[in-house]
Design an enzyme around this catalytic site. Sequence first.
Site, PDB file in Angstrom:
ATOM      1  N   HIS A 165       0.823  -1.211   0.000  1.00 24.88           N
ATOM      2  CA  HIS A 165       0.000   0.000   0.000  1.00 24.88           C
ATOM      3  C   HIS A 165       0.863   1.270   0.000  1.00 24.88           C
ATOM      4  CE1 HIS A 165      -3.110   2.703   2.259  1.00 24.88           C
ATOM      5  NE2 HIS A 165      -3.108   2.960   0.965  1.00 24.88           N
ATOM      6  N   HIS A 172       1.499   4.997  -2.831  1.00 27.60           N
ATOM      7  CA  HIS A 172       1.683   6.376  -2.349  1.00 27.60           C
ATOM      8  C   HIS A 172       3.088   6.911  -2.624  1.00 27.60           C
ATOM      9  CE1 HIS A 172      -2.013   7.120   0.118  1.00 27.60           C
ATOM     10  NE2 HIS A 172      -2.102   5.807   0.004  1.00 27.60           N
ATOM     11  N   HIS A 231      -3.978   1.043  -6.414  1.00 21.74           N
ATOM     12  CA  HIS A 231      -4.258   1.630  -5.099  1.00 21.74           C
ATOM     13  C   HIS A 231      -5.641   1.231  -4.603  1.00 21.74           C
ATOM     14  CE1 HIS A 231      -5.668   4.828  -2.305  1.00 21.74           C
ATOM     15  NE2 HIS A 231      -4.509   4.523  -1.752  1.00 21.74           N
ATOM     16  N   ASN A 291      -6.299  -0.704  -1.055  1.00 23.08           N
ATOM     17  CA  ASN A 291      -6.722   0.268  -0.041  1.00 23.08           C
ATOM     18  C   ASN A 291      -8.149   0.059   0.453  1.00 23.08           C
ATOM     19  OD1 ASN A 291      -6.211   2.956   1.427  1.00 23.08           O
ATOM     20  ND2 ASN A 291      -8.137   3.310   0.357  1.00 23.08           N
ATOM     21  N   ILE A 309      -6.802   9.154  -0.769  1.00 23.77           N
ATOM     22  CA  ILE A 309      -7.005   8.885   0.649  1.00 23.77           C
ATOM     23  C   ILE A 309      -6.020   7.818   1.080  1.00 23.77           C
ATOM     24  CG2 ILE A 309      -8.726   7.106   0.294  1.00 23.77           C
ATOM     25  CD1 ILE A 309      -8.651   9.648   3.190  1.00 23.77           C
TER      26      ILE A 309
END
Length: 867
Positions: free
Chosen positions: A528, A533, A719, A723, A867
Amino acid sequence: MFGIFDRDTSQKIKGTLVLMPKNVLDFNSVSSVKKKGVLDVAGDVIEAAGSLLGGIVDGATAFLGRNVSIRLISATKKDGNGHGLVGKEVFLEKHIPTLPTLGARQDAFSIYFDWDADFGIPGAFYIRNYMQAHEFFLVSVTFDDIPNHESVQFVCNSWVYNFKSYKKDRIFFSNDIYLPSQTPAPLVYYRQEELQNLRGDGTGQRKDWERIYDYDVYNDLGNPDENVNLARPVLGGSSTHPYPRRVRSGRKPTAKDPKSEKPGALYVPRDENFGHLKSSDFLTYGIKSLSQDVIPLFKSVIFDLNFTPNEFDSFDEVRDLFEGGIELPTNVLSKISPLPVLKEIFRTDGEQVLKFPPPHVIKVSKSAWMTDEEFGREMIAGVNPCVIRLLKEFPPKSTLDTTLYGDQTSTIKKEHLEINLGGLTVEKAVNDQRLFILDYHDAFIPYLNKINKNAKAYATRTILFLKDDGTLKPLAIELSLPHPSGLQYGAESKVILPSDQGVDSTIWLLSKAHVIVNDSCYHQLMSHWLNTHAVVEPFIIATNRHLSVLHPINRLLDPHFRDTININSLARAALINADGIIEQTFLPGPSSVEMSSAAYKNWVFTDQALPADLIKRGLAVEDSSSPHGLRLVIEDYPYAVDGLEIWDAIKIWVQDYVSLYYPTDEVVQKDTELQTWWKEIIEKGHGDLRDKPWWPKMQSLQDLIQSCSIIIWTASALHAAVNFGQYPYGGYILNRPTLSRRLIPEKGTPHYDEMVKNPQKAYLRTITPKFQTLIDLSVIEILSRHASDEIYLGERDSKFWTSDSRALQAFKKFGNKLAKIEGTIKERNNDSSLKNRYGPVQLPYTILQPSGEDGLAFRGIPNSISI
């Protein structure tokens, strides 16, 4: 030369400017919360809300008079310096309060320009804000009545501060698209000037209003000046701790470590901040609330007030978090009640309870999570479906340096497996591609001595068998610890086999829990955080520094960068920082992000393409006769099956779009902005991996298509896959614990006797305790939510994102394709023969359905890591 704008000119053109005033509910800044505290900020919000809602019209009039001005820049006529003509300064004239297309809190204004054919067609404009303390968000500007020309659209979406805040006036360009070599000559200077403004000079501490993009290492996670135990290594800039780069803030160094930055206000380029009144504002505000207010409340409830013990005593007590809740003292409730975002998270509803929504994994069955079938299914349809790989050699070997770690070869033997292979030999099962492994041995062994100072964990290997019905059956779990005489002597390991009776069934359940703790931590830190990110942020920085907003690739990628720098800065401030939420609640503790640095050493950009990833893990083989050119080794692999549909749709869209502007490889090679962009991504953004041979050379159209497809896939579908299933699966801590506190009990010990007498208590004393569970659930519920204004794959925030009708048509084709894929996914989920689509927990795999809805929807692919 400005005579064409004299008032006696016969023709005028009218513009419509749409903006949003600075909103009192826009509490995005981490620094504002740190300075005032969540409770104080909330009070300010409540106090100011009434005046805001009552004063919309009055507020709009503040922009009239001589407060906001525009100067048009011609795209077709030059001045004496060869630059586009700049028109006279003109001010907003009229507020239009009833424009039907306006969104919430958007105000429209008329602005009029005297116009002459000698000025030509506007392609850009300068804007000045003369108000001292009133920045505003410029949404768009439209000119509809330019003679002999269609309307000119400017999609702006940018904050504009007082003009004295900038070294150069703020400039905006129309929604036309040009390669650098095709830019209208009058706009070339302005295109280059704006890119230089965005790059800055690499010095000084960045200010809130700036829009400067530059690189830095991760040197802001620790706080050695406060406590030596809060020191953290600098990640990035060395072969020891390589890492992707982040946006540079330029804060002062700490006293005890001059290579590290002092904690404090985090700089985020102003246009990267979240928008107004977005539900995502409230979600991220909830994370800030957790770290600064709610965690202390939990501590007071559990430790200071002794209101509730820090241990669950039964599985029923865990389920009470969703069914009955935890009663809260009145004084604690009074601190939560005034905050709408916290009431939303904790479902207080005016009652003295702390209650979470039921996770999807137990909505149908409360015990199916315990089955071996579900344990295996979640490796291919859970929240971390991209780690399992085909077992190609037996016994499994390690890639760790033998001079440092000795022989780390697995101790699993053939006889351990063959008793459950239904008459097959291991050799036959390997040759038939029916054995798989979830291997966290090498990731954890180097860190276990550190980890086990405060926890009790193993490095795990799990071998699974592909059954005739397409499901995965776990055959053996290897639990390893560093050799007591030293890491150089290898590992001490035990092999646990499946059992469904007596104390052996409890040991098997505990062994699976240790595997899942490994998986939970690897998921959060690597699958993740690192692989989506962190690795995407350098692409965002480089795009803003080197690809003009007029550039086709900027226009292609920009939607997939929305909010990412902001959420990453929030993570550095509250989630992955020293003693942050991740260190407090996940097994590696202070070693958490350092472990992700070790994983980054093996990150390969080209392997992030889903087909390449599946082939590398042995989960697919190239087959031109199969859909997508691949044959899946596990046919019912929900993540791969749905993911390949999405991957192909993305790649076809990218190919259709990119081919509009790059008809040949030579055009790619001669695009100066593109080449500088790619060079900087490799040499600076991912500079610690700059010498890797796998980087695309960016010398062909295929290089460009593949690279852009990977970036979009990573920021959107990958993602989403790792997520938005966090709470549906991990919200039930028994199913996905994040901590382990006990090793498997040995016979003759009190813990063994407890395990025999009370298996549930033994399990609960092994995994995450109550305090950390409350934090875990609070965080992953926020992270698993979709914002109400989310923009999903196949959507744009403005229909005027380009003036190129060919690109709009290709994008429409992309959206139609995604809609068909969504229908296909729904059909698969209704096919009872595909057992991995639902599993024993009766939870359909919907996470890669493109469209979504707000809340804990467990479906929807946002455009970006928002997010």
